[in-house]
Design a protein around this motif. Structure first.
Motif, PDB file in Angstrom:
ATOM      1  N   THR A  22     -22.315  -7.141  31.571  1.00 28.35           N
ATOM      2  CA  THR A  22     -22.432  -7.681  30.222  1.00 28.35           C
ATOM      3  C   THR A  22     -21.137  -7.461  29.418  1.00 28.35           C
ATOM      4  N   GLY A  23     -20.753  -8.490  28.667  1.00 29.79           N
ATOM      5  CA  GLY A  23     -19.588  -8.354  27.782  1.00 29.79           C
ATOM      6  C   GLY A  23     -18.228  -8.415  28.459  1.00 29.79           C
ATOM      7  N   THR A  24     -18.183  -8.860  29.714  1.00 37.82           N
ATOM      8  CA  THR A  24     -16.886  -8.885  30.403  1.00 37.82           C
ATOM      9  C   THR A  24     -16.108 -10.169  30.121  1.00 37.82           C
ATOM     10  N   GLY A  25     -16.754 -11.144  29.504  1.00 38.13           N
ATOM     11  CA  GLY A  25     -16.037 -12.377  29.167  1.00 38.13           C
ATOM     12  C   GLY A  25     -16.437 -13.575  30.021  1.00 38.13           C
ATOM     13  N   LYS A  26     -17.654 -13.546  30.557  1.00 40.86           N
ATOM     14  CA  LYS A  26     -18.078 -14.635  31.445  1.00 40.86           C
ATOM     15  C   LYS A  26     -18.147 -15.976  30.711  1.00 40.86           C
ATOM     16  N   GLU A  27     -18.702 -15.940  29.517  1.00 43.28           N
ATOM     17  CA  GLU A  27     -18.829 -17.190  28.761  1.00 43.28           C
ATOM     18  C   GLU A  27     -17.440 -17.724  28.380  1.00 43.28           C
ATOM     19  N   LEU A  28     -16.570 -16.807  28.042  1.00 40.82           N
ATOM     20  CA  LEU A  28     -15.205 -17.184  27.675  1.00 40.82           C
ATOM     21  C   LEU A  28     -14.525 -17.905  28.850  1.00 40.82           C
ATOM     22  N   ASN A  31     -25.341 -11.399  34.963  1.00 45.52           N
ATOM     23  CA  ASN A  31     -24.910 -10.005  35.047  1.00 45.52           C
ATOM     24  C   ASN A  31     -25.822  -9.228  35.995  1.00 45.52           C
ATOM     25  N   VAL A  62     -15.817  -5.628  27.059  1.00 43.33           N
ATOM     26  CA  VAL A  62     -14.979  -6.090  25.947  1.00 43.33           C
ATOM     27  C   VAL A  62     -15.803  -6.266  24.664  1.00 43.33           C
ATOM     28  N   ARG A  63     -17.047  -6.678  24.824  1.00 39.58           N
ATOM     29  CA  ARG A  63     -17.864  -6.839  23.621  1.00 39.58           C
ATOM     30  C   ARG A  63     -18.005  -5.506  22.885  1.00 39.58           C
ATOM     31  N   LYS A 119      -8.896 -17.292  23.330  1.00 40.66           N
ATOM     32  CA  LYS A 119      -7.903 -16.900  24.318  1.00 40.66           C
ATOM     33  C   LYS A 119      -8.483 -15.824  25.239  1.00 40.66           C
ATOM     34  N   ILE A 120      -8.089 -15.850  26.493  1.00 42.80           N
ATOM     35  CA  ILE A 120      -8.534 -14.777  27.382  1.00 42.80           C
ATOM     36  C   ILE A 120      -7.352 -13.840  27.570  1.00 42.80           C
ATOM     37  N   ILE A 121      -7.555 -12.605  27.204  1.00 42.44           N
ATOM     38  CA  ILE A 121      -6.473 -11.644  27.239  1.00 42.44           C
ATOM     39  C   ILE A 121      -6.540 -10.824  28.511  1.00 42.44           C
ATOM     40  N   TYR A 163      -5.211  -7.851  20.382  1.00 36.35           N
ATOM     41  CA  TYR A 163      -5.820  -9.163  20.163  1.00 36.35           C
ATOM     42  C   TYR A 163      -7.024  -9.053  19.223  1.00 36.35           C
ATOM     43  N   LEU A 186      -5.908  -5.926  24.678  1.00 40.21           N
ATOM     44  CA  LEU A 186      -7.167  -6.351  24.054  1.00 40.21           C
ATOM     45  C   LEU A 186      -7.286  -5.773  22.653  1.00 40.21           C
ATOM     46  N   GLU A 245     -14.835  -4.677  21.102  1.00 46.25           N
ATOM     47  CA  GLU A 245     -14.771  -5.459  19.838  1.00 46.25           C
ATOM     48  C   GLU A 245     -15.614  -4.810  18.757  1.00 46.25           C
TER      49      GLU A 245
HETATM   50  N1  LIG Z   1     -10.366 -11.072  28.299  1.00 49.04           N
HETATM   51  C1  LIG Z   1     -10.808 -11.237  27.052  1.00 49.04           C
HETATM   52  N2  LIG Z   1      -9.954 -11.554  26.070  1.00 49.04           N
HETATM   53  C2  LIG Z   1     -10.371 -11.706  24.801  1.00 49.04           C
HETATM   54  N3  LIG Z   1     -11.641 -11.580  24.418  1.00 49.04           N
HETATM   55  C3  LIG Z   1     -12.560 -11.280  25.350  1.00 49.04           C
HETATM   56  C4  LIG Z   1     -12.189 -11.100  26.708  1.00 49.04           C
HETATM   57  N4  LIG Z   1     -13.310 -10.820  27.415  1.00 49.04           N
HETATM   58  C5  LIG Z   1     -14.324 -10.829  26.542  1.00 49.04           C
HETATM   59  N5  LIG Z   1     -13.896 -11.108  25.292  1.00 49.04           N
HETATM   60  C6  LIG Z   1     -14.713 -11.160  24.075  1.00 49.04           C
HETATM   61  O1  LIG Z   1     -15.803 -10.272  24.263  1.00 49.04           O
HETATM   62  C7  LIG Z   1     -17.016 -10.839  23.806  1.00 49.04           C
HETATM   63  C8  LIG Z   1     -17.987 -10.955  24.958  1.00 49.04           C
HETATM   64  O2  LIG Z   1     -17.545 -11.972  25.847  1.00 49.04           O
HETATM   65  P1  LIG Z   1     -18.577 -12.989  26.539  1.00 49.04           P
HETATM   66  O3  LIG Z   1     -19.633 -13.404  25.589  1.00 49.04           O
HETATM   67  O4  LIG Z   1     -17.789 -14.053  27.190  1.00 49.04           O
HETATM   68  O5  LIG Z   1     -19.189 -11.974  27.595  1.00 49.04           O
HETATM   69  P2  LIG Z   1     -20.309 -12.232  28.687  1.00 49.04           P
HETATM   70  O6  LIG Z   1     -19.749 -11.737  29.965  1.00 49.04           O
HETATM   71  O7  LIG Z   1     -20.775 -13.631  28.615  1.00 49.04           O
HETATM   72  O8  LIG Z   1     -21.416 -11.216  28.205  1.00 49.04           O
HETATM   73  P3  LIG Z   1     -23.039 -11.251  28.464  1.00 49.04           P
HETATM   74  O9  LIG Z   1     -23.259 -11.000  29.924  1.00 49.04           O
HETATM   75  O10 LIG Z   1     -23.515 -10.119  27.642  1.00 49.04           O
HETATM   76  O11 LIG Z   1     -23.494 -12.586  28.014  1.00 49.04           O
HETATM   77  C9  LIG Z   1     -16.646 -12.174  23.192  1.00 49.04           C
HETATM   78  O12 LIG Z   1     -16.480 -12.025  21.810  1.00 49.04           O
HETATM   79  C10 LIG Z   1     -15.349 -12.532  23.850  1.00 49.04           C
HETATM   80  O13 LIG Z   1     -14.579 -13.350  23.025  1.00 49.04           O
END
Ligand SMILES: Nc1ncnc2c1ncn2[C@@H]1O[C@H](COP(=O)(O)OP(=O)(O)OP(=O)(O)O)[C@@H](O)[C@H]1O
Ligand SMILES: [Mg+2]
Length: 456
Positions: A174-180, A285, A361-362, A143-145, A328, A325, A365
């Motif tokens: 980094t860690g902002t949720g791009k992959e999500l 990033n 966000v990473r 889920k994206i929160i 969650y 967050l 977590e």
């Molecule tokens: N909006 C959100 N809601 C819930 N979980 C989130 C959210 N954004 C990020 N996360 C969680 O934070 C972690 C990092 O997210 P993700 O891997 O998508 O980041 P990224 O932008 O791809 O980072 P990187 O650039 O380091 O690869 C994951 O565990 C993801 O589930």
């Protein structure tokens, strides 16, 4: 105020006496037991807030007593004190739900701190001074929160972009949720049953990356003992997620560009033209525009990749998302680590909301997971969080010494408290504070409290 009750179960008479004296002087109502049987009995009659329990007792192992107390009174705060602080006993005690473990000879300051923490956990369980988890909500993976304006815009983009197959570039720290986000686009698309194949362009050496993406013919390079399909063939009508796309070597950029323009490519060492319908979502990033300027990324590829872009703002620019967050992530920790954390102390939430989150966000977590594993209890206290945050901790809530402070300091703190209570909803905060929005904005500026420019 009613005195807090402490029951001490230990067979060492002299220790019992000195602890009893010390704790009574500190204002606790203390009761002592010299054996397990006596302890269990007194626990029932005395009804202590905290039990201090020795492991080696004449009639029973303290670990069994611990288990019995936990089973009968699930909420009990039990502090183990023992001369046996070997690995196994410690592990078992913590697993059985002891809230603290203190080696003998007892460091009285350490014991006092442990008692304070245990009592605080107990009182926070009942108070509203904490974020509480709604027990009816379940953890949903992936889920994206977010409810900040910026995240709402991102949800809209995901909706729009999942309706078509244009190439998308997702940019953000980094860690902002791009992959999500990339995953969400794919799984909301009509092609969700097709594969989503992710590849991290920085993790693979250049020659192998080309083969991974486009496949190779037998004998095309040393080690290519058989021909192999690449991700673009394997993805069918699905999605290829090119993570860290900035790291694609310059030579390979032309081949990717050709694919994006014509949907065509060849195997490494092959001549046959192959086609693929796979959609590309890329993430970075790095500042690709800057890389284009300094010649390390092809400009034409940049424009092809960024047909549609999603810019994910760093967490510090959408602080209003932090409480959600936290909830969650705690749910996730409970589900994945078999924990039952129910609350986070409000002071800790303040601290987390004021931190700068370079790892976004990473990192949040990570910090919460670390705090969760250092506590057995159901409440995450501020003291579990504060040592984990780096020097960027800009928290204004830290004030151990009761210094006399200025009125402004108090106002700032109060505003932060209200903002946190209102989950950074400016409109609601204004109502609670009884001031107008321009006044609030002015005060935020004055105190250097940053909120997202579009905060509601
Ligand atoms: N909006 C959100 N809601 C819930 N979980 C989130 C959210 N954004 C990020 N996360 C969680 O934070 C972690 C990092 O997210 P993700 O891997 O998508 O980041 P990224 O932008 O791809 O980072 P990187 O650039 O380091 O690869 C994951 O565990 C993801 O589930
Ligand atoms: Mg990533």
């Amino acid at each position: 105020m009613k005195k807090k009750k402490i029951l001490i179960i230990d067979d060492e008479q002299s220790l019992l006496e000195s602890l009893e004296m010390f704790l009574s002087e500190k204002g606790y109502d203390v009761c002592c037991a010299l054996s397990a049987a006596e302890g269990i009995k007194k626990n029932a009659s005395f009804g202590p807030d905290i039990v201090i329990l020795d492991i080696r007792l004449p009639d029973k192992n303290g670990l069994d007593v611990l288990q019995e107390l936990r089973q009968r009174h699930n909420e009990k705060n039990i502090i183990i004190i023992t001369a046996f602080h070997d690995m196994e006993t410690t592990i078992t005690a913590m697993k059985l739900g002891a809230c603290e473990y203190i080696p003998k000879p007892i460091d009285i300051e350490e014991l006092e701190k442990a008692i304070d923490r245990a009592l605080k956990v107990g009182s926070l369980k009942r108070s509203a001074d904490a974020i509480s988890l709604d027990p009816s909500s379940m953890y949903e993976k992936g889920k994206i929160i977010g409810k900040s304006r910026a995240m709402k815009e991102i949800f809209k983009s995901i909706g729009l972009l999942s309706e078509n197959t244009v190439t998308v570039l997702i940019e953000g720290e980094t860690g902002t949720g791009k992959e999500l986000i990339a995953r969400a686009i794919h799984y909301h698309s009509p092609y969700k049953d097709q594969p989503l194949l992710a590849i991290n362009c920085s993790a693979i050496v250049a020659t192998l990356l080309e083969s991974e993406l486009f496949g190779h013919e037998k004998g095309s390079f040393t080690g290519a003992i058989a021909s192999k399909k690449g991700k673009f063939e394997l993805a069918g009508d699905g999605t290829i997620f090119l993570d860290e796309v900035s790291e694609i070597p310059f030579e390979l950029q032309a081949k990717l560009l050709r694919f994006l323009q014509e949907k065509e490519f060849e195997h490494v060492g092959g001549e046959r033209n192959l086609k693929s319908n796979a959609r590309v979502i890329a993430a970075t990033n790095k500042d690709l525009k800057e890389m284009v300027k300094n010649g390390s990324f092809r400009e034409d590829l940049y424009y092809r990749l960024s047909v549609a872009t999603i810019d994910v703002p760093p967490l510090r620019e959408r602080r209003s998302d932090i409480p959600l967050l936290i909830e969650y992530i705690i749910r996730k920790i409970n589900a994945e680590l078999h924990r039952s954390i129910k609350k986070v102390e409000e002071k800790a939430v303040h601290r987390l909301m004021n931190y700068d989150w370079p790892g976004n966000v990473r990192e949040l977590e990570n910090i919460l997971t670390r705090a969760a594993i250092t506590t057995q209890g159901e409440v995450i206290l501020d003291e579990f969080i504060s040592p984990l945050l780096g020097r960027e901790d800009k928290s204004t809530v830290e004030r151990d010494t009761p210094d006399i402070v200025s009125l402004q300091e108090i106002e700032k703190e109060h505003i932060l408290k209200v903002l946190s209570h209102a989950r950074w909803h400016l409109g609601n905060s204004c109502k609670l504070l009884g001031i107008s929005r321009p006044t609030l904005r002015q005060k935020l500026k004055e105190y250097g409290i940053s909120v997202h420019p579009y905060a509601p």
